[in-house]
Structures are given as C-alpha cells and as structure tokens.
Scaffold this motif. Structure first.
Motif, PDB file in Angstrom:
ATOM      1  N   ALA A 192      36.031  52.109  39.329  1.00 20.54           N
ATOM      2  CA  ALA A 192      36.489  53.455  39.689  1.00 20.54           C
ATOM      3  C   ALA A 192      37.631  53.401  40.707  1.00 20.54           C
ATOM      4  CB  ALA A 192      35.330  54.279  40.239  1.00 20.54           C
ATOM      5  N   ILE A 193      37.602  52.411  41.571  1.00 19.45           N
ATOM      6  CA  ILE A 193      38.672  52.242  42.557  1.00 19.45           C
ATOM      7  C   ILE A 193      39.985  51.916  41.847  1.00 19.45           C
ATOM      8  CG2 ILE A 193      39.500  50.767  44.450  1.00 19.45           C
ATOM      9  CD1 ILE A 193      36.510  50.396  45.209  1.00 19.45           C
ATOM     10  N   TYR A 194      39.890  51.171  40.748  1.00 15.58           N
ATOM     11  CA  TYR A 194      41.064  50.695  40.014  1.00 15.58           C
ATOM     12  C   TYR A 194      41.422  51.575  38.816  1.00 15.58           C
ATOM     13  CZ  TYR A 194      40.870  46.463  42.822  1.00 15.58           C
ATOM     14  OH  TYR A 194      40.880  45.572  43.862  1.00 15.58           O
ATOM     15  N   GLU A 195      40.827  52.760  38.718  1.00 17.40           N
ATOM     16  CA  GLU A 195      41.144  53.649  37.601  1.00 17.40           C
ATOM     17  C   GLU A 195      42.648  53.925  37.555  1.00 17.40           C
ATOM     18  OE1 GLU A 195      40.045  58.121  35.968  1.00 17.40           O
ATOM     19  OE2 GLU A 195      39.004  57.336  37.724  1.00 17.40           O
ATOM     20  N   ASN A 211      44.821  38.570  35.425  1.00 16.14           N
ATOM     21  CA  ASN A 211      44.041  38.635  34.180  1.00 16.14           C
ATOM     22  C   ASN A 211      42.624  38.124  34.329  1.00 16.14           C
ATOM     23  OD1 ASN A 211      46.117  39.755  32.674  1.00 16.14           O
ATOM     24  ND2 ASN A 211      47.014  37.741  32.253  1.00 16.14           N
ATOM     25  N   SER A 212      42.334  37.314  35.352  1.00 18.81           N
ATOM     26  CA  SER A 212      40.994  36.764  35.501  1.00 18.81           C
ATOM     27  C   SER A 212      39.975  37.819  35.902  1.00 18.81           C
ATOM     28  CB  SER A 212      40.992  35.649  36.557  1.00 18.81           C
ATOM     29  OG  SER A 212      41.301  36.173  37.843  1.00 18.81           O
ATOM     30  N   ASN A 213      40.433  38.996  36.365  1.00 23.92           N
ATOM     31  CA  ASN A 213      39.505  40.043  36.787  1.00 23.92           C
ATOM     32  C   ASN A 213      39.461  41.215  35.829  1.00 23.92           C
ATOM     33  OD1 ASN A 213      38.587  38.878  39.207  1.00 23.92           O
ATOM     34  ND2 ASN A 213      40.520  39.397  40.196  1.00 23.92           N
ATOM     35  N   LYS A 214      40.182  41.150  34.729  1.00 29.18           N
ATOM     36  CA  LYS A 214      40.150  42.266  33.772  1.00 29.18           C
ATOM     37  C   LYS A 214      38.888  42.204  32.950  1.00 29.18           C
ATOM     38  CE  LYS A 214      45.029  43.189  33.210  1.00 29.18           C
ATOM     39  NZ  LYS A 214      46.127  43.251  32.287  1.00 29.18           N
ATOM     40  N   ASN A 215      38.396  43.378  32.620  1.00 34.99           N
ATOM     41  CA  ASN A 215      37.206  43.486  31.761  1.00 34.99           C
ATOM     42  C   ASN A 215      37.610  43.588  30.319  1.00 34.99           C
ATOM     43  OD1 ASN A 215      35.447  43.409  33.921  1.00 34.99           O
ATOM     44  ND2 ASN A 215      35.533  45.606  34.216  1.00 34.99           N
ATOM     45  N   LEU A 238      31.616  40.466  49.855  1.00 35.74           N
ATOM     46  CA  LEU A 238      32.546  40.482  48.728  1.00 35.74           C
ATOM     47  C   LEU A 238      31.974  41.342  47.612  1.00 35.74           C
ATOM     48  CD1 LEU A 238      33.396  36.671  48.674  1.00 35.74           C
ATOM     49  CD2 LEU A 238      34.723  38.524  49.711  1.00 35.74           C
ATOM     50  N   TYR A 239      32.812  42.217  47.058  1.00 34.81           N
ATOM     51  CA  TYR A 239      32.363  43.114  45.993  1.00 34.81           C
ATOM     52  C   TYR A 239      33.267  42.963  44.778  1.00 34.81           C
ATOM     53  CZ  TYR A 239      29.600  45.357  49.640  1.00 34.81           C
ATOM     54  OH  TYR A 239      28.701  45.607  50.640  1.00 34.81           O
ATOM     55  N   GLN A 240      32.656  42.819  43.596  1.00 33.81           N
ATOM     56  CA  GLN A 240      33.416  42.747  42.363  1.00 33.81           C
ATOM     57  C   GLN A 240      32.886  43.697  41.296  1.00 33.81           C
ATOM     58  OE1 GLN A 240      33.444  38.480  41.553  1.00 33.81           O
ATOM     59  NE2 GLN A 240      35.507  38.384  42.389  1.00 33.81           N
ATOM     60  N   GLU A 241      31.718  44.267  41.506  1.00 36.05           N
ATOM     61  CA  GLU A 241      31.166  45.211  40.522  1.00 36.05           C
ATOM     62  C   GLU A 241      30.884  46.569  41.137  1.00 36.05           C
ATOM     63  OE1 GLU A 241      27.984  43.590  38.209  1.00 36.05           O
ATOM     64  OE2 GLU A 241      29.054  41.714  37.882  1.00 36.05           O
ATOM     65  N   GLU A 242      30.151  46.597  42.244  1.00 37.06           N
ATOM     66  CA  GLU A 242      29.852  47.871  42.916  1.00 37.06           C
ATOM     67  C   GLU A 242      30.118  47.715  44.404  1.00 37.06           C
ATOM     68  OE1 GLU A 242      26.459  51.009  42.371  1.00 37.06           O
ATOM     69  OE2 GLU A 242      25.779  49.567  43.890  1.00 37.06           O
ATOM     70  N   GLY A 283      43.817  42.477  41.279  1.00 40.52           N
ATOM     71  CA  GLY A 283      42.594  42.188  40.537  1.00 40.52           C
ATOM     72  C   GLY A 283      41.423  42.876  41.202  1.00 40.52           C
ATOM     73  N   MET A 284      40.354  43.082  40.477  1.00 41.45           N
ATOM     74  CA  MET A 284      39.208  43.821  40.995  1.00 41.45           C
ATOM     75  C   MET A 284      38.458  43.000  42.026  1.00 41.45           C
ATOM     76  SD  MET A 284      37.688  45.975  37.859  1.00 41.45           S
ATOM     77  CE  MET A 284      38.734  46.965  36.821  1.00 41.45           C
TER      78      MET A 284
END
Length: 192
Positions: free
Chosen positions: A178-181, A188-192, A160-164, A142-143
C-alpha cells in the motif's frame, strides 16, 4: 536533498521569517541554511500514500500528521529539518504554526544523494528529540522499510518490514504494498 549552503550565519528568527517567503525550502543547521532540491515521482508518491493512510488512521485523535512542508525543530542542537512525514501527538505543538518540536514519528524516503545523511547525521540529530519514538526510512526503489524504534531503556532497535508495516508510536499497520501503490519500482528483486 541538500543542494547548496549559504556563506554566512543567520539566526533562527531570520531563518523562520525567510522560509515564509522563500520559493524553495531550506534546512537550518547551526546558523547555516541548505537549499533543498526537488524529489522524484516515486518519492512524492510514497510520501502521499503514507500521509493519506496515516491521516485516515489518526482522524479524530489528538495526533496530527504533516508532510513535506512542515519543519521539525531540534532546539537543543540548533536545527530545523523538513521530514517527509511527521506525526505529533503532543498538545504543545499546537502553539507552533511553522514548525513542530515534539514529534513521535518521523519518516524519510531515501534518495541516492541523501541516504547516507538520512541514516547518519540526520538520524543523530533527530535522536535529540525526546518525544521521538520511531524513525522510519523507506527505499523508493524496492519494497523495503526500516523502522528504528526507541525501546524502554532508550535504545534504538531496528525493525525491518517487507510485507506489513507496524508503527507502534501511532498504533498503525498497513501492507507494505500500500505504501508503494502507483510507484514504479526499479529494484526487480522486490517486485511481486
């Protein structure tokens, strides 16, 4: 991921020579070698994404970024590890071809079998590196990115980072996405 341990002591010199010809990688801890297992698609993709972005960011600087096959030496406690991503900006590291001694940034992508070790004993070992400014742990599911940053008093502070993501040691910023490209996330709780 560690999969097996040898039963006898070998010197650092024997270890380094053996790694040059070995078909598999081994980490070295106090005279013992531990074979490393392969990594998942998500793990390798995240490492590749980070390497590419950091390499582009650091191009033309005195810093070098390495991935997967470059060892970090922690001489004061007799250890060699293979960080997933490592950055060194110290000119002294140019003299070492098969390992680096003065990294400023180390990144590990977690796995189910190594997460406890990466957070505990491995991080404790890495803290012996006086040059190390940031230790980053990335979830492959997850992101989520955790960055332990050494402050001016020498204490490690968790970010802690979840967006940038911001890596102060190399003045690098990127979107977590971009890290998770190209990574298929299982949380599923971290998917956009």
């Amino acid at each position: 991921m560690v999969i097996s341990q040898s039963e006898y002591y070998i010197s650092q010199e024997e270890y380094l020579e053996g790694e040059k010809v070995s078909g598999i990688k081994h980490e070295y801890i106090d005279g013992q070698v531990y074979a490393m297992a392969g990594a998942s698609d998500a793990h390798v993709t995240i490492v590749g994404n980070l390497f590419a972005m950091l390499r582009n960011h650091l191009r033309g600087s005195s810093c070098r970024v390495y991935m997967l096959d470059m060892k970090a030496q922690i001489d004061v406690i007799n250890r060699y590890f293979y960080p997933d991503v490592m950055v060194t900006c110290d000119i002294r590291d140019k003299e070492f071809e098969y390992f680096k001694c003065y990294p400023s940034l180390i990144i590990e992508v977690l796995s189910e079998s190594t997460e406890g070790y990466d957070r505990g004993k491995k991080f404790a070992s890495y803290r012996h590196l006086e040059s190390l400014q940031e230790y980053v742990l990335i979830s492959p599911d997850g992101m989520s990115v955790e960055c332990f940053r050494r402050n001016e008093e020498g204490h490690w502070v968790l970010y802690l980072y979840q967006e940038e993501l911001h890596l102060a040691s190399v003045d690098f910023r990127c979107a977590i996405a971009a890290i998770y490209e190209d990574v298929t996330l299982t949380d599923n709780s971290n998917k956009n």
